[in-house]
Write a protein that holds these residues in place. Structure first.
Motif, PDB file in Angstrom:
ATOM      1  N   ARG A  87      29.954  47.443  35.324  1.00 12.33           N
ATOM      2  CA  ARG A  87      30.310  46.243  34.551  1.00 12.33           C
ATOM      3  C   ARG A  87      31.824  46.079  34.400  1.00 12.33           C
ATOM      4  NH1 ARG A  87      27.301  45.986  28.924  1.00 12.33           N
ATOM      5  NH2 ARG A  87      28.897  47.571  28.558  1.00 12.33           N
ATOM      6  N   ARG A  88      32.512  47.200  34.176  1.00 12.87           N
ATOM      7  CA  ARG A  88      33.947  47.133  33.908  1.00 12.87           C
ATOM      8  C   ARG A  88      34.620  48.396  34.412  1.00 12.87           C
ATOM      9  NH1 ARG A  88      35.951  42.727  32.346  1.00 12.87           N
ATOM     10  NH2 ARG A  88      35.018  42.590  30.287  1.00 12.87           N
ATOM     11  N   VAL A  89      35.807  48.235  34.994  1.00 10.99           N
ATOM     12  CA  VAL A  89      36.654  49.357  35.366  1.00 10.99           C
ATOM     13  C   VAL A  89      37.993  49.143  34.683  1.00 10.99           C
ATOM     14  CG1 VAL A  89      37.611  50.726  37.244  1.00 10.99           C
ATOM     15  CG2 VAL A  89      35.541  49.394  37.630  1.00 10.99           C
ATOM     16  N   ALA A  90      38.391  50.081  33.849  1.00  8.49           N
ATOM     17  CA  ALA A  90      39.625  49.935  33.085  1.00  8.49           C
ATOM     18  C   ALA A  90      40.484  51.178  33.243  1.00  8.49           C
ATOM     19  CB  ALA A  90      39.316  49.691  31.608  1.00  8.49           C
ATOM     20  N   VAL A  91      41.765  51.038  32.922  1.00 14.80           N
ATOM     21  CA  VAL A  91      42.688  52.156  33.049  1.00 14.80           C
ATOM     22  C   VAL A  91      43.812  52.004  32.037  1.00 14.80           C
ATOM     23  CG1 VAL A  91      44.119  51.022  34.813  1.00 14.80           C
ATOM     24  CG2 VAL A  91      44.085  53.535  34.694  1.00 14.80           C
ATOM     25  N   GLN A  92      44.297  53.138  31.537  1.00 16.30           N
ATOM     26  CA  GLN A  92      45.504  53.149  30.726  1.00 16.30           C
ATOM     27  C   GLN A  92      46.694  53.286  31.670  1.00 16.30           C
ATOM     28  OE1 GLN A  92      44.547  56.554  28.235  1.00 16.30           O
ATOM     29  NE2 GLN A  92      44.072  55.232  26.512  1.00 16.30           N
ATOM     30  N   THR A  93      47.708  52.438  31.502  1.00 15.80           N
ATOM     31  CA  THR A  93      48.824  52.423  32.445  1.00 15.80           C
ATOM     32  C   THR A  93      50.117  51.982  31.772  1.00 15.80           C
ATOM     33  OG1 THR A  93      49.661  51.389  34.483  1.00 15.80           O
ATOM     34  CG2 THR A  93      48.150  50.085  33.157  1.00 15.80           C
ATOM     35  N   ASN A  94      51.244  52.466  32.293  1.00 18.73           N
ATOM     36  CA  ASN A  94      52.544  51.979  31.803  1.00 18.73           C
ATOM     37  C   ASN A  94      52.988  50.717  32.542  1.00 18.73           C
ATOM     38  OD1 ASN A  94      53.698  52.842  34.288  1.00 18.73           O
ATOM     39  ND2 ASN A  94      54.379  54.801  33.405  1.00 18.73           N
ATOM     40  N   LEU A  95      52.161  50.259  33.471  1.00 14.58           N
ATOM     41  CA  LEU A  95      52.360  48.991  34.177  1.00 14.58           C
ATOM     42  C   LEU A  95      53.603  48.998  35.077  1.00 14.58           C
ATOM     43  CD1 LEU A  95      50.519  46.519  34.121  1.00 14.58           C
ATOM     44  CD2 LEU A  95      52.126  45.406  32.572  1.00 14.58           C
ATOM     45  N   SER A  96      53.981  50.182  35.537  1.00 12.12           N
ATOM     46  CA  SER A  96      55.180  50.265  36.369  1.00 12.12           C
ATOM     47  C   SER A  96      54.889  50.066  37.857  1.00 12.12           C
ATOM     48  CB  SER A  96      55.856  51.630  36.172  1.00 12.12           C
ATOM     49  OG  SER A  96      54.985  52.687  36.554  1.00 12.12           O
ATOM     50  N   ALA A  97      53.628  50.206  38.256  1.00 13.03           N
ATOM     51  CA  ALA A  97      53.285  50.129  39.674  1.00 13.03           C
ATOM     52  C   ALA A  97      53.196  48.681  40.151  1.00 13.03           C
ATOM     53  CB  ALA A  97      51.956  50.838  39.937  1.00 13.03           C
ATOM     54  N   ASP A  98      53.334  48.506  41.469  1.00 12.48           N
ATOM     55  CA  ASP A  98      53.122  47.191  42.071  1.00 12.48           C
ATOM     56  C   ASP A  98      51.698  46.729  41.785  1.00 12.48           C
ATOM     57  OD1 ASP A  98      54.149  45.155  44.297  1.00 12.48           O
ATOM     58  OD2 ASP A  98      52.053  45.671  44.743  1.00 12.48           O
ATOM     59  N   LEU A  99      51.506  45.438  41.584  1.00 14.80           N
ATOM     60  CA  LEU A  99      50.213  44.918  41.144  1.00 14.80           C
ATOM     61  C   LEU A  99      49.450  44.166  42.221  1.00 14.80           C
ATOM     62  CD1 LEU A  99      51.341  43.607  37.639  1.00 14.80           C
ATOM     63  CD2 LEU A  99      50.195  45.775  38.168  1.00 14.80           C
ATOM     64  N   GLN A 100      49.986  44.093  43.424  1.00 18.87           N
ATOM     65  CA  GLN A 100      49.315  43.286  44.442  1.00 18.87           C
ATOM     66  C   GLN A 100      47.957  43.833  44.850  1.00 18.87           C
ATOM     67  OE1 GLN A 100      50.492  40.221  45.277  1.00 18.87           O
ATOM     68  NE2 GLN A 100      51.845  40.810  43.570  1.00 18.87           N
ATOM     69  N   TRP A 101      47.720  45.115  44.640  1.00 22.45           N
ATOM     70  CA  TRP A 101      46.417  45.693  44.973  1.00 22.45           C
ATOM     71  C   TRP A 101      45.275  45.025  44.211  1.00 22.45           C
ATOM     72  CZ3 TRP A 101      43.454  48.035  41.151  1.00 22.45           C
ATOM     73  CH2 TRP A 101      44.111  48.288  39.944  1.00 22.45           C
ATOM     74  N   LEU A 102      45.587  44.438  43.072  1.00 20.72           N
ATOM     75  CA  LEU A 102      44.555  43.786  42.267  1.00 20.72           C
ATOM     76  C   LEU A 102      43.931  42.590  42.983  1.00 20.72           C
ATOM     77  CD1 LEU A 102      46.387  43.987  38.857  1.00 20.72           C
ATOM     78  CD2 LEU A 102      44.158  45.024  39.353  1.00 20.72           C
ATOM     79  N   GLU A 103      44.640  42.025  43.936  1.00 23.75           N
ATOM     80  CA  GLU A 103      44.098  40.892  44.683  1.00 23.75           C
ATOM     81  C   GLU A 103      42.851  41.284  45.476  1.00 23.75           C
ATOM     82  OE1 GLU A 103      47.236  39.360  47.076  1.00 23.75           O
ATOM     83  OE2 GLU A 103      48.373  38.549  45.373  1.00 23.75           O
ATOM     84  N   LYS A 104      42.710  42.578  45.796  1.00 24.44           N
ATOM     85  CA  LYS A 104      41.560  43.049  46.560  1.00 24.44           C
ATOM     86  C   LYS A 104      40.362  43.382  45.668  1.00 24.44           C
ATOM     87  CE  LYS A 104      44.620  45.266  49.956  1.00 24.44           C
ATOM     88  NZ  LYS A 104      45.003  46.562  50.582  1.00 24.44           N
TER      89      LYS A 104
END
Length: 287
Positions: A87-104
């Motif tokens: 249903r859901r995949v979540a993660v704790q992150t400092n948001l420093s990584a590139d985000l383009q992978w989310l498009e996949k």
């Protein structure tokens, strides 16, 4: 299909690209062998989840370090997001990584719990990452450790973000009575749930969903009821592991972390967060 099982996964990864002085994993670097083990164990876990198609589940990655700078965590989230029974995949992150992978990914099933670290990243860069998440239609919350010296930065973050984005404040609990009354009021004005986080909730003997519908899993597959009770109750790779999923009361005197106390039924926080409980997004209030 069985009721939903929430899995808090924390493998051996303990490296982070940030250097926060209150964190034991600040600027820690692992060896190539340690990283290879983390990747191997994560891939085994993802394989296990994908085979259990008769079990609805939510997956929450709670690494000691920063996971999304590692390709295998990004790939794991993408793969899990496309599983019909997840249903859901979540993660704790400092948001420093590139985000383009989310498009996949299957974006409707992705959730990010994002922590802003003043002094480690500029205000503008962090806000730019948040704007990218909005453009990608990713659900996310944003928060900060509530250090007194960061009060102005926290207020500026709240002012800069859209009001639809929940900004949480993790209370600093290493010092008793750390906050003055006026500071508590200042933080409550930003995070209406701050008082709940600023409390060590009495939990000894209280019913808790952990160990029954919520479990913590490490890289070896060992199951604990949560991150704060060290007793191993089973292993997901054993054929009869479901036998360990039983109602239990809490053995600890108090519970002071959101990913723990949110599962205490008497606090009724499942009604506050509903579908956003993993990525820490409160449900919209009914008119």
């Amino acid at each position: 299909m069985d009721r939903c099982l929430t899995i808090l996964y924390r493998g051996p990864l303990s490296s982070c690209n940030y250097g926060c002085d209150y964190c034991p994993f600040a600027k820690h670097h692992e060896t190539a062998a340690e990283l290879a083990l983390d990747r191997q164990q994560l891939e085994r876990f993802v394989d296990w989840v994908t085979t259990r198609t008769d079990q609805r589940c939510d997956i929450f990655f709670t690494p000691w370090g920063e996971a999304l700078t590692r390709r295998w965590y990004r790939e794991a989230m993408v793969r899990l997001s496309w599983q019909p029974h997840v249903r859901r995949v979540a993660v704790q992150t400092n948001l420093s990584a590139d985000l383009q992978w989310l498009e996949k990914s299957e974006r409707e099933r992705i959730g990010l719990w994002c922590t802003y670290h003043p002094g480690e990243v500029t205000h503008a860069k962090f806000l730019d990452q948040c704007a990218q998440l909005q453009q990608l239609s990713i659900r996310f919350s944003v928060g900060v450790v509530g250090l007194r010296e960061h009060a102005a930065e926290i207020a500026a973050l709240r002012a800069a973000l859209d009001r639809s984005i929940y900004v949480w404040i993790n209370a600093y609990k290493r010092e008793a009575n750390y906050y003055r009354p006026e500071e508590i009021e200042q933080f409550v004005a930003i995070d209406p749930l701050f008082r709940i986080n600023n409390t060590r909730h009495a939990s000894l003997g209280q019913s808790c969903r952990t160990g029954e519908t919520v479990i913590a899993v490490d890289g070896a597959g060992d199951v604990r009821r949560c991150h704060f009770v060290p007793t191993i109750i089973g292993n997901i790779y054993e054929p009869d592991f479901e036998a360990c999923l039983q109602p239990r009361t809490c053995p600890n005197a108090t519970c002071g972390c959101h990913i723990g106390y949110v599962h205490l039924p008497h606090l009724a926080l499942d009604e506050v967060f509903r579908e956003g409980i993993l990525e820490r997004i409160p449900a919209p209030r009914e008119a």
